[in-house]
Design an enzyme around this catalytic site. Sequence first.
Site, PDB file in Angstrom:
ATOM      1  N   TYR A 142       0.860  -1.187   0.000  1.00 35.47           N
ATOM      2  CA  TYR A 142       0.000   0.000   0.000  1.00 35.47           C
ATOM      3  C   TYR A 142       0.891   1.229   0.000  1.00 35.47           C
ATOM      4  O   TYR A 142       1.858   1.290   0.772  1.00 35.47           O
ATOM      5  CB  TYR A 142      -0.900  -0.015   1.245  1.00 35.47           C
ATOM      6  CG  TYR A 142      -1.752   1.219   1.438  1.00 35.47           C
ATOM      7  CD1 TYR A 142      -1.504   2.099   2.498  1.00 35.47           C
ATOM      8  CD2 TYR A 142      -2.804   1.517   0.582  1.00 35.47           C
ATOM      9  CE1 TYR A 142      -2.286   3.226   2.688  1.00 35.47           C
ATOM     10  CE2 TYR A 142      -3.603   2.648   0.778  1.00 35.47           C
ATOM     11  CZ  TYR A 142      -3.330   3.506   1.828  1.00 35.47           C
ATOM     12  OH  TYR A 142      -4.102   4.616   2.011  1.00 35.47           O
TER      13      TYR A 142
ATOM     14  N   LYS B  67       5.281   9.369   8.632  1.00 34.92           N
ATOM     15  CA  LYS B  67       5.107   8.832  10.004  1.00 34.92           C
ATOM     16  C   LYS B  67       6.187   9.316  10.985  1.00 34.92           C
ATOM     17  O   LYS B  67       6.143  10.445  11.458  1.00 34.92           O
ATOM     18  CB  LYS B  67       5.039   7.308   9.948  1.00 34.92           C
ATOM     19  CG  LYS B  67       3.810   6.789   9.154  1.00 34.92           C
ATOM     20  CD  LYS B  67       3.673   5.296   9.225  1.00 34.92           C
ATOM     21  CE  LYS B  67       2.733   4.756   8.164  1.00 34.92           C
ATOM     22  NZ  LYS B  67       1.306   4.774   8.559  1.00 34.92           N
TER      23      LYS B  67
ATOM     24  N   ASP C 235       9.352   2.676  -0.760  1.00 35.01           N
ATOM     25  CA  ASP C 235       8.375   3.342   0.084  1.00 35.01           C
ATOM     26  C   ASP C 235       8.706   2.973   1.539  1.00 35.01           C
ATOM     27  O   ASP C 235       8.344   1.897   2.005  1.00 35.01           O
ATOM     28  CB  ASP C 235       6.956   2.903  -0.301  1.00 35.01           C
ATOM     29  CG  ASP C 235       5.921   3.608   0.560  1.00 35.01           C
ATOM     30  OD1 ASP C 235       4.730   3.609   0.172  1.00 35.01           O
ATOM     31  OD2 ASP C 235       6.291   4.139   1.625  1.00 35.01           O
TER      32      ASP C 235
END
Length: 428
Positions: free
Chosen positions: A144, A267, A239
């Site tokens: 994702y 994050k 990623d």
Amino acid sequence: MKTIRSRALFQRANSFIPGGVNSPVRAFRSVGGDPLFIKQAKGILLEDVDGNKFLDYVLSWGPMILGHANSQVLKAINCATKRGTSYGAPCEGEVELTQLIVKTVPSIDQIRLVNSGTEAVMSAIRLARAYTKRDSILKFEGCYHGHADHLLVKAGSGVATLGIPDSPGVPESFARHTLTAPYNDIKATEKLIHKNAQKLGAIIVEPVAGNMGVVPPNDEFLEWLRMITKKYDILLIFDEVITGFRVHVGGAQALYKVIPDLTILGKIIGGGLPIGAYGGRKDIMQMIAPAGPVYQAGTLSGNPVAVAAGLETIRLLKRPGVYKDLEKRSKLLAEGLGEAAKRAKISFYQTRVGSMLGGFFTEGPVTDYAGAKKSDTARYAKFFHGMLNHGVYLAPSQFEATLLSTAHTNRHIQQTITAAQEVFSKLR
Ligand code: KE4
């Protein structure tokens, strides 16, 4: 467990917010029941609006690697807010944070700060397409990369949990440019690349998959990806929104010693405030406006408060022994959970990279999304609620990660293992 206030809030929330949440996975849809509304958090303790307390292994999906409300991070945030919260003009903190990331993450010569992982991925893909002048990208099933249209093609995480292979609203013409291959499958990926090499601009991968549950790369997978992308002049994008500053201070690229052309971060680098970033080789990044022609912009990009939180977080993570400690505690928890499942004769296939833990209710092995989907998600739902009733807050989805922080102590871990022993024993 009393949940009156959470239930009432959820009812109200549903009148104002679709599904009552601002991000789908929070709605507990894949584990059943209603989400708990959190009142406050400190260290690894979450307290919901009904006063229930939990040991937190979600950590806001990754950012809270130092635990919640870390006093030094809060101090940095307070100092920053006293100087105003947003200028829409450059500030020193942006230079400090980007310089620190450039010094720490091997692939990054230059970096652009944005406001979320999705925005960072979206921008990096546009940049890769401009740099290579090729429109197609390749991603891996179960990975994702945020909710940008061209990436919601067999995505993992929330979309996988909701069972929507492609989200409605994504034009077929967008999805057509996105090829997907099974994670860890060199043969299938090679075939796809050979067939599409001329139009393939970039391959984007989670170097440790964290959105189909935790699935580590097979030994040669990342190295092979680096070799094949070099061979065909395809840009390799890691990623590292989850793995960045999580599995190693330099990210998965430092852990596995495979250097991509571009890296996505998010994050942890915001210390719990909204942030995302994309960076990489200078010759590529120099194409980004205003240095180059590829447009990307953002009102709150490089926000002074978010960069202050991120800076303090990374500074604290760079202290000696932090990752060694995280590794020790994570290993302790993984072994304890494995022991507990074995004693209860429950098939529980475990994965782990540093403080990123996975556990699938299946024999395994789980090396890709097809394998992850074989896990018994109904049993995971029972396990989730059992642990919740024992005061342990795990991800409300089988397709996420269990994460540790520097605030998790051996006592917390022992408490978690004892809870798991009880819950596993009742799972049969
Ligand atoms: P955000 O746009 O949510 O900041 O980042 C998107 C993203 C990009 N890349 C990876 C590898 C990611 O894991 C994410 C977001 N992660 C999910 C949880 N696995 C966020 C939780 C949610 O969607 O609410």
